[in-house]
Design a protein around this motif. Structure first.
Motif, mmCIF file in Angstrom:
data_model
loop_
_atom_site.group_PDB
_atom_site.id
_atom_site.type_symbol
_atom_site.label_atom_id
_atom_site.label_comp_id
_atom_site.label_asym_id
_atom_site.label_seq_id
_atom_site.Cartn_x
_atom_site.Cartn_y
_atom_site.Cartn_z
ATOM 1 N N GLY A 244 0.872 -1.172 0.000
ATOM 2 C CA GLY A 244 0.000 0.000 0.000
ATOM 3 C C GLY A 244 0.904 1.215 0.000
ATOM 4 O O GLY A 244 2.122 1.093 0.059
ATOM 5 N N THR A 245 0.344 2.380 -0.041
ATOM 6 C CA THR A 245 1.137 3.592 -0.192
ATOM 7 C C THR A 245 2.124 3.788 0.957
ATOM 8 O O THR A 245 1.738 3.888 2.112
ATOM 9 N N ILE A 246 3.395 3.820 0.611
ATOM 10 C CA ILE A 246 4.472 4.168 1.544
ATOM 11 C C ILE A 246 5.417 5.094 0.781
ATOM 12 O O ILE A 246 5.897 4.746 -0.292
ATOM 13 N N VAL A 247 5.661 6.286 1.338
ATOM 14 C CA VAL A 247 6.532 7.277 0.699
ATOM 15 C C VAL A 247 7.660 7.627 1.660
ATOM 16 O O VAL A 247 7.403 7.996 2.804
ATOM 17 N N VAL A 248 8.906 7.498 1.181
ATOM 18 C CA VAL A 248 10.080 7.784 2.006
ATOM 19 C C VAL A 248 11.016 8.691 1.217
ATOM 20 O O VAL A 248 11.324 8.423 0.057
ATOM 21 N N ASN A 249 11.473 9.760 1.847
ATOM 22 C CA ASN A 249 12.406 10.697 1.230
ATOM 23 C C ASN A 249 13.797 10.076 1.175
ATOM 24 O O ASN A 249 14.231 9.416 2.118
ATOM 25 N N SER A 250 14.524 10.305 0.094
ATOM 26 C CA SER A 250 15.852 9.713 -0.080
ATOM 27 C C SER A 250 16.883 10.273 0.900
ATOM 28 O O SER A 250 17.920 9.652 1.128
ATOM 29 N N ALA A 251 16.625 11.424 1.515
ATOM 30 C CA ALA A 251 17.546 11.988 2.502
ATOM 31 C C ALA A 251 17.309 11.417 3.898
ATOM 32 O O ALA A 251 18.063 11.699 4.822
ATOM 33 N N SER A 252 16.268 10.607 4.059
ATOM 34 C CA SER A 252 15.982 9.982 5.351
ATOM 35 C C SER A 252 16.995 8.889 5.640
ATOM 36 O O SER A 252 17.630 8.358 4.732
ATOM 37 N N SER A 253 17.116 8.548 6.898
ATOM 38 C CA SER A 253 17.969 7.444 7.318
ATOM 39 C C SER A 253 17.243 6.689 8.419
ATOM 40 O O SER A 253 16.842 7.283 9.422
ATOM 41 N N ILE A 254 17.043 5.385 8.209
ATOM 42 C CA ILE A 254 16.340 4.551 9.180
ATOM 43 C C ILE A 254 17.251 3.381 9.513
ATOM 44 O O ILE A 254 17.754 2.700 8.620
ATOM 45 N N GLY A 255 17.456 3.134 10.795
ATOM 46 C CA GLY A 255 18.382 2.100 11.247
ATOM 47 C C GLY A 255 17.870 0.686 11.061
ATOM 48 O O GLY A 255 16.913 0.426 10.335
ATOM 49 N N ALA A 256 18.503 -0.235 11.753
ATOM 50 C CA ALA A 256 18.183 -1.663 11.647
ATOM 51 C C ALA A 256 16.836 -1.969 12.297
ATOM 52 O O ALA A 256 16.397 -1.289 13.219
ATOM 53 N N ASN A 257 16.196 -3.013 11.789
ATOM 54 C CA ASN A 257 14.966 -3.566 12.353
ATOM 55 C C ASN A 257 13.801 -2.575 12.398
ATOM 56 O O ASN A 257 13.159 -2.399 13.424
ATOM 57 N N CYS A 258 13.510 -1.972 11.274
ATOM 58 C CA CYS A 258 12.342 -1.105 11.154
ATOM 59 C C CYS A 258 11.160 -1.956 10.696
ATOM 60 O O CYS A 258 11.258 -2.711 9.738
ATOM 61 N N GLY B 191 0.512 3.288 4.407
ATOM 62 C CA GLY B 191 0.074 4.661 4.655
ATOM 63 C C GLY B 191 1.108 5.522 5.345
ATOM 64 O O GLY B 191 0.800 6.625 5.789
ATOM 65 N N VAL B 192 2.345 5.063 5.429
ATOM 66 C CA VAL B 192 3.411 5.797 6.113
ATOM 67 C C VAL B 192 4.050 6.795 5.148
ATOM 68 O O VAL B 192 4.255 6.497 3.979
ATOM 69 N N ASN B 193 4.364 7.980 5.669
ATOM 70 C CA ASN B 193 5.050 9.009 4.894
ATOM 71 C C ASN B 193 6.197 9.551 5.736
ATOM 72 O O ASN B 193 5.969 10.036 6.838
ATOM 73 N N ILE B 194 7.421 9.425 5.217
ATOM 74 C CA ILE B 194 8.608 9.936 5.906
ATOM 75 C C ILE B 194 9.271 10.913 4.947
ATOM 76 O O ILE B 194 9.786 10.506 3.907
ATOM 77 N N GLY B 195 9.222 12.208 5.274
ATOM 78 C CA GLY B 195 9.710 13.166 4.295
ATOM 79 C C GLY B 195 10.243 14.464 4.858
ATOM 80 O O GLY B 195 10.225 14.704 6.056
ATOM 81 N N ALA B 196 10.699 15.309 3.941
ATOM 82 C CA ALA B 196 11.211 16.635 4.280
ATOM 83 C C ALA B 196 10.034 17.579 4.505
ATOM 84 O O ALA B 196 8.883 17.218 4.278
ATOM 85 N N SER B 197 10.338 18.781 4.939
ATOM 86 C CA SER B 197 9.281 19.745 5.233
ATOM 87 C C SER B 197 9.625 21.118 4.683
ATOM 88 O O SER B 197 10.769 21.556 4.784
ATOM 89 N N GLY C 237 10.090 22.396 1.727
ATOM 90 C CA GLY C 237 11.067 22.532 0.661
ATOM 91 C C GLY C 237 12.510 22.369 1.093
ATOM 92 O O GLY C 237 13.423 22.554 0.299
ATOM 93 N N LYS C 238 12.740 22.026 2.360
ATOM 94 C CA LYS C 238 14.113 21.823 2.847
ATOM 95 C C LYS C 238 14.591 20.422 2.474
ATOM 96 O O LYS C 238 13.796 19.521 2.252
ATOM 97 N N LYS C 239 15.900 20.237 2.419
ATOM 98 C CA LYS C 239 16.475 18.950 2.027
ATOM 99 C C LYS C 239 16.577 17.974 3.187
ATOM 100 O O LYS C 239 16.616 16.774 2.985
ATOM 101 N N GLU C 240 16.645 18.473 4.418
ATOM 102 C CA GLU C 240 16.819 17.605 5.567
ATOM 103 C C GLU C 240 15.555 16.792 5.807
ATOM 104 O O GLU C 240 14.440 17.297 5.714
ATOM 105 N N ALA C 241 15.746 15.511 6.133
ATOM 106 C CA ALA C 241 14.633 14.596 6.368
ATOM 107 C C ALA C 241 14.874 13.837 7.669
ATOM 108 O O ALA C 241 15.980 13.868 8.213
ATOM 109 N N PRO C 242 13.866 13.142 8.170
ATOM 110 C CA PRO C 242 13.996 12.450 9.457
ATOM 111 C C PRO C 242 15.123 11.421 9.498
ATOM 112 O O PRO C 242 15.396 10.736 8.517
ATOM 113 N N GLN C 243 15.727 11.311 10.669
ATOM 114 C CA GLN C 243 16.763 10.321 10.955
ATOM 115 C C GLN C 243 16.222 9.461 12.100
ATOM 116 O O GLN C 243 16.065 9.952 13.213
#
Length: 194
Positions: free
Chosen positions: A98-112, A117-123, A125-131
C-alpha cells in the motif's frame, strides 16, 4: 549501507528473519515458487539494487544496474511503494503493501517494522529529512517529517504526525501533534529482535 557482498548477504538474511520468510524446506520453496510473497520480492530487489549500485556500478555491471532499476521501479509502482535505495538498515519488515513514501535523505536504522500509509519526508522545501534509530515500529498512517531525530527502540502510533525530535529511547509516540505516551519494551512489538 551495503558496501560488500557480505553486507548484502547480512541484509538479505536479516530482512528474511524480520519478514518471517521460511525458505529452507522443499514445501516453502514450492509455495514461494507458485505464489511468491510480493513484499519479499520487493525487498530482495531493493537489496540487490543497493548492492550493485554501491559495489558493482562499473563496466558491464552498469548495464545490469539499469535493468535492476527498471525491475525495482516496476515492482515499486505495483505495490505502491516510493522507497529509495540506501535508506533502511538491515532487518526491514514492510507488513502490508500500500502507499508508503520515504524521502531519499531519510535514514532509518536496523529492524524497522512499517505498515501501509506511512510518509517519511522533508518539510517546507528543505532537504533535511527524518533520521530514525534502530528498532523502530511505525504504525499505519504515520506521518514523520522535517529535520528531526527519533531515538532507538521507539514505536510510532497509528496516524501520528511527528514533526519534532524525540531523543528518549524506548517510548511510544502518538497523536497529532505527536507526544510521548508511555515507556515501552520494543521487543514486545518487533518480535524478532533480541
Amino acid at each position: 549501507m551495503i558496501k560488500s557482498k557480505s553486507d548484502y548477504n547480512d541484509y538479505i538474511n536479516k530482512d528474511k528473519v524480520a519478514l518471517g520468510v521460511k525458505s529452507s524446506s522443499l514445501e516453502s520453496k514450492l509455495i514461494n515458487f507458485i505464489s511468491p510473497n510480493p513484499i519479499w520480492t520487493f525487498q530482495k530487489s531493493l537489496r540487490k539494487l543497493e548492492y550493485y549500485t554501491n559495489c558493482k556500478n562499473t563496466g558491464i555491471n552498469k548495464i545490469y544496474c539499469y535493468y535492476l532499476r527498471y525491475k525495482f521501479k516496476k515492482i515499486s509502482i505495483k505495490l505502491g511503494f516510493s522507497i529509495p535505495i540506501n535508506v533502511f538498515g538491515p532487518g526491514l519488515s514492510i507488513v502490508h503493501y500500500g502507499t508508503i513514501v520515504v524521502n531519499s535523505a531519510s535514514s532509518i536504522g536496523a529492524n524497522c517494522r512499517m505498515h501501509a500509509g506511512v510518509n517519511i519526508g522533508a518539510s517546507g522545501g528543505k532537504k533535511e529529512a527524518p533520521q530514525l534509530g534502530d528498532n523502530i515500529y511505525i504504525a499505519p498512517g504515520a506521518k514523520i517529517y522535517g529535520n528531526i531525530k527519533i531515538a532507538n527502540n521507539c514505536a510510532i502510533g497509528a496516524n501520528a504526525v511527528v514533526h519534532k525530535s524525540f531523543e528518549e529511547e524506548g517510548i511510544m509516540i502518538a497523536g497529532n501533534p505527536a507526544k510521548k505516551i508511555k515507556a515501552i519494551d520494543i521487543r514486545k512489538i518487533i518480535k524478532h529482535i533480541q
